[in-house]
Design a protein around this motif. Structure first.
Motif, PDB file in Angstrom:
ATOM      1  N   ASN A 203       0.804  -1.216   0.000  1.00  0.00           N
ATOM      2  CA  ASN A 203       0.000   0.000   0.000  1.00  0.00           C
ATOM      3  C   ASN A 203       0.842   1.274   0.000  1.00  0.00           C
ATOM      4  O   ASN A 203       0.296   2.372  -0.006  1.00  0.00           O
ATOM      5  N   THR A 204       2.151   1.120   0.027  1.00  0.00           N
ATOM      6  CA  THR A 204       3.058   2.265   0.083  1.00  0.00           C
ATOM      7  C   THR A 204       3.666   2.513  -1.294  1.00  0.00           C
ATOM      8  O   THR A 204       4.186   1.594  -1.923  1.00  0.00           O
ATOM      9  N   HIS A 205       3.612   3.772  -1.746  1.00  0.00           N
ATOM     10  CA  HIS A 205       4.220   4.145  -3.021  1.00  0.00           C
ATOM     11  C   HIS A 205       5.669   4.577  -2.845  1.00  0.00           C
ATOM     12  O   HIS A 205       6.507   4.341  -3.712  1.00  0.00           O
ATOM     13  N   LEU A 206       5.945   5.265  -1.749  1.00  0.00           N
ATOM     14  CA  LEU A 206       7.308   5.711  -1.467  1.00  0.00           C
ATOM     15  C   LEU A 206       7.471   5.885   0.036  1.00  0.00           C
ATOM     16  O   LEU A 206       6.494   5.998   0.778  1.00  0.00           O
ATOM     17  N   TYR A 207       8.724   5.889   0.461  1.00  0.00           N
ATOM     18  CA  TYR A 207       9.046   6.142   1.861  1.00  0.00           C
ATOM     19  C   TYR A 207       9.854   7.431   1.952  1.00  0.00           C
ATOM     20  O   TYR A 207      10.764   7.672   1.149  1.00  0.00           O
ATOM     21  N   SER A 208       9.516   8.247   2.946  1.00  0.00           N
ATOM     22  CA  SER A 208      10.344   9.399   3.279  1.00  0.00           C
ATOM     23  C   SER A 208      11.163   9.040   4.517  1.00  0.00           C
ATOM     24  O   SER A 208      10.604   8.759   5.581  1.00  0.00           O
ATOM     25  N   VAL A 209      12.477   9.037   4.361  1.00  0.00           N
ATOM     26  CA  VAL A 209      13.384   8.613   5.431  1.00  0.00           C
ATOM     27  C   VAL A 209      14.233   9.804   5.860  1.00  0.00           C
ATOM     28  O   VAL A 209      14.821  10.492   5.023  1.00  0.00           O
ATOM     29  N   ASN A 210      14.287  10.049   7.159  1.00  0.00           N
ATOM     30  CA  ASN A 210      15.145  11.093   7.714  1.00  0.00           C
ATOM     31  C   ASN A 210      16.150  10.459   8.668  1.00  0.00           C
ATOM     32  O   ASN A 210      15.763   9.862   9.679  1.00  0.00           O
ATOM     33  N   VAL A 211      17.440  10.569   8.325  1.00  0.00           N
ATOM     34  CA  VAL A 211      18.518  10.018   9.143  1.00  0.00           C
ATOM     35  C   VAL A 211      19.226  11.180   9.833  1.00  0.00           C
ATOM     36  O   VAL A 211      19.751  12.071   9.150  1.00  0.00           O
ATOM     37  N   PRO A 212      19.245  11.222  11.164  1.00  0.00           N
ATOM     38  CA  PRO A 212      19.943  12.312  11.847  1.00  0.00           C
ATOM     39  C   PRO A 212      21.455  12.111  11.794  1.00  0.00           C
ATOM     40  O   PRO A 212      21.949  10.987  11.959  1.00  0.00           O
ATOM     41  N   LEU A 213      22.194  13.164  11.568  1.00  0.00           N
ATOM     42  CA  LEU A 213      23.651  13.085  11.545  1.00  0.00           C
ATOM     43  C   LEU A 213      24.171  13.232  12.972  1.00  0.00           C
ATOM     44  O   LEU A 213      24.550  14.320  13.417  1.00  0.00           O
ATOM     45  N   VAL A 214      24.158  12.112  13.672  1.00  0.00           N
ATOM     46  CA  VAL A 214      24.646  12.055  15.047  1.00  0.00           C
ATOM     47  C   VAL A 214      25.629  10.893  15.162  1.00  0.00           C
ATOM     48  O   VAL A 214      25.631   9.975  14.331  1.00  0.00           O
ATOM     49  N   GLU A 215      26.472  10.947  16.161  1.00  0.00           N
ATOM     50  CA  GLU A 215      27.428   9.868  16.373  1.00  0.00           C
ATOM     51  C   GLU A 215      26.704   8.555  16.649  1.00  0.00           C
ATOM     52  O   GLU A 215      25.675   8.522  17.319  1.00  0.00           O
ATOM     53  N   ASN A 216      27.246   7.483  16.106  1.00  0.00           N
ATOM     54  CA  ASN A 216      26.706   6.138  16.330  1.00  0.00           C
ATOM     55  C   ASN A 216      25.228   6.037  15.950  1.00  0.00           C
ATOM     56  O   ASN A 216      24.432   5.409  16.648  1.00  0.00           O
ATOM     57  N   VAL A 217      24.860   6.661  14.816  1.00  0.00           N
ATOM     58  CA  VAL A 217      23.464   6.645  14.404  1.00  0.00           C
ATOM     59  C   VAL A 217      22.978   5.224  14.146  1.00  0.00           C
ATOM     60  O   VAL A 217      21.785   4.923  14.299  1.00  0.00           O
ATOM     61  N   GLU A 218      23.888   4.323  13.798  1.00  0.00           N
ATOM     62  CA  GLU A 218      23.488   2.944  13.524  1.00  0.00           C
ATOM     63  C   GLU A 218      22.976   2.226  14.767  1.00  0.00           C
ATOM     64  O   GLU A 218      22.286   1.212  14.657  1.00  0.00           O
ATOM     65  N   SER A 219      23.317   2.746  15.942  1.00  0.00           N
ATOM     66  CA  SER A 219      22.850   2.123  17.186  1.00  0.00           C
ATOM     67  C   SER A 219      21.574   2.779  17.718  1.00  0.00           C
ATOM     68  O   SER A 219      21.016   2.329  18.720  1.00  0.00           O
ATOM     69  N   GLN A 220      21.113   3.838  17.044  1.00  0.00           N
ATOM     70  CA  GLN A 220      19.890   4.518  17.469  1.00  0.00           C
ATOM     71  C   GLN A 220      18.664   3.832  16.865  1.00  0.00           C
ATOM     72  O   GLN A 220      18.762   3.057  15.925  1.00  0.00           O
ATOM     73  N   LYS A 221      17.496   4.147  17.413  1.00  0.00           N
ATOM     74  CA  LYS A 221      16.256   3.528  16.957  1.00  0.00           C
ATOM     75  C   LYS A 221      15.885   3.984  15.547  1.00  0.00           C
ATOM     76  O   LYS A 221      16.208   5.093  15.127  1.00  0.00           O
ATOM     77  N   ILE A 222      15.224   3.089  14.828  1.00  0.00           N
ATOM     78  CA  ILE A 222      14.601   3.404  13.541  1.00  0.00           C
ATOM     79  C   ILE A 222      13.107   3.201  13.727  1.00  0.00           C
ATOM     80  O   ILE A 222      12.665   2.097  14.077  1.00  0.00           O
ATOM     81  N   LEU A 223      12.313   4.253  13.504  1.00  0.00           N
ATOM     82  CA  LEU A 223      10.891   4.201  13.817  1.00  0.00           C
ATOM     83  C   LEU A 223      10.031   4.478  12.599  1.00  0.00           C
ATOM     84  O   LEU A 223      10.336   5.386  11.805  1.00  0.00           O
ATOM     85  N   TYR A 224       8.946   3.719  12.442  1.00  0.00           N
ATOM     86  CA  TYR A 224       7.889   4.122  11.526  1.00  0.00           C
ATOM     87  C   TYR A 224       7.178   5.334  12.134  1.00  0.00           C
ATOM     88  O   TYR A 224       6.864   5.342  13.333  1.00  0.00           O
ATOM     89  N   THR A 225       6.937   6.350  11.342  1.00  0.00           N
ATOM     90  CA  THR A 225       6.329   7.569  11.850  1.00  0.00           C
ATOM     91  C   THR A 225       5.230   8.049  10.913  1.00  0.00           C
ATOM     92  O   THR A 225       5.152   7.648   9.751  1.00  0.00           O
ATOM     93  N   GLU A 226       4.391   8.906  11.446  1.00  0.00           N
ATOM     94  CA  GLU A 226       3.463   9.680  10.631  1.00  0.00           C
ATOM     95  C   GLU A 226       4.094  11.029  10.332  1.00  0.00           C
ATOM     96  O   GLU A 226       5.034  11.458  11.015  1.00  0.00           O
ATOM     97  N   MET A 227       3.595  11.705   9.304  1.00  0.00           N
ATOM     98  CA  MET A 227       4.093  13.042   9.002  1.00  0.00           C
ATOM     99  C   MET A 227       3.355  14.064   9.856  1.00  0.00           C
ATOM    100  O   MET A 227       2.119  14.071   9.903  1.00  0.00           O
TER     101      MET A 227
END
Length: 338
Positions: free
Chosen positions: A193-217
């Protein structure tokens, strides 16, 4: 996977497009075939526009190997007006004098047929966040992904949310490494049901260890008035050629009426007091949005939206559909009032 990359920041540059080279290199290192079509200059805040009636001309960017110099990732390369020979193995990207949406159209259907069908379009990484409705509805990054979606191709709009302009190479490389993993995951587990995803990655140290969340706009608005600042125009500003010509013609017409003794009798000339006054002050306008509206709306919002997630240092993933969805609850004939 064959991935088409575009953005709205243009070719690699420390000042305006510092992230795209890192992402392309990371995708290539992960084994993907990457084709690149970028605007030849920055095209931010342009949405999904095309420059109608304009012939689009390509040039060719040849990136230098990605290295670290003086504490920054190198963003150098050369530009040519002609492509490399077909038997060349050197890397080459296409630049076009148009918009992100046009880059996607051209990239999907024209230069890369020999490489096979394109499986996914990634638009970005944008130089800055594209969270909340105010940013997203004008974003050229999301506009490029929208164009892919209306062409029936899976698309991801990728943005890097920075909190300062210190482009630390390790932080950028970490964001690119996370982006590659997330791109693979979303493609593998694509929601029908999804046509595209909008992804925002914060430029912070160790971002790979931070949470990845589904969000609403977050649905926010400009609340502080106009996004344009009034600039007073100097009195000595040069008139344009059309204005000068019009003034000359009007003077000639007035002179002709005087000679015939008919001044002020023809409709549209020398109108009575109150009907021919200047209605507007001649001013210029400078694009100067008040971004505090966005940040304030995020601070006041409840957890779960894309703006809130980025503010916490989390990566937000917002599933979108490429349409203006109608509001429910309306049906039937409209009867006008008497």
């Amino acid at each position: 996977m064959h991935i088409l990359i575009t953005n709205d920041d243009g070719p690699p540059s420390d000042q305006s497009s510092p992230y795209v080279h890192s992402l392309v290199s990371s995708l290539q290192s992960a084994g993907h075939t990457v084709s690149v079509v970028l605007p030849h200059t920055q095209r931010s805040w342009i949405g999904k526009a095309h420059l109608v009636g304009k012939s689009v001309k390509p040039s060719y960017f040849r990136p230098s190997p990605l290295t670290t110099q003086n504490g920054r990732l190198s963003n150098s390369g050369t530009i040519s007006t002609r492509p490399l020979p077909e038997d060349s193995l050197d890397e080459e990207w296409i630049l076009v004098d148009s918009t992100p949406a046009s880059c996607v159209q051209i990239g999907l259907f024209h230069p890369f047929k020999a490489r096979g069908p394109i499986d996914l379009v990634v638009s970005g990484p944008n130089y800055g966040r594209n969270s909340t409705a105010v940013f997203s509805l004008s974003s050229g990054t999301i506009g490029g992904a929208m164009e892919a979606a209306v062409c029936g191709v899976k698309a991801i709009a990728l943005s890097y949310a920075f909190f300062d302009r210190n482009h630390d190479p390790e932080i950028i490389q970490g964001a690119s490494a996370l982006s590659v993993k997330l791109i693979n995951h979303l493609y593998k587990h694509w929601d029908e049901n999804t046509h595209l995803y909008s992804v925002n990655v914060p430029l912070v140290e160790n971002v790979e260890s931070q949470k990845i969340l589904y969000t609403e706009m977050l649905q926010n608005t400009w609340r502080s008035g106009s996004c344009f600042q009034v600039i007073q125009v100097p009195e000595e500003e040069d008139q344009g050629a059309e204005e000068v010509e019009a003034a000359m013609r009007k003077a000639e017409q007035k002179l002709g009426r005087k000679e015939q003794g008919r001044e002020g009798t023809e409709s549209g000339y020398d109108t009575p007091t109150g009907q021919g006054h200047i209605r507007y002050t001649h001013t210029h306008y400078k694009w100067a949005p008040r971004f505090k509206d966005v940040y304030q709306s995020v601070e006041e919002s409840e957890p779960g939206n894309d703006g809130w997630a980025v503010a916490q240092g989390y990566t937000s993933v917002t599933p979108l559909r490429a349409n203006f969805m109608h509001a429910h609850g309306f049906e039937g004939e409209i009867k006008l009032d008497d």
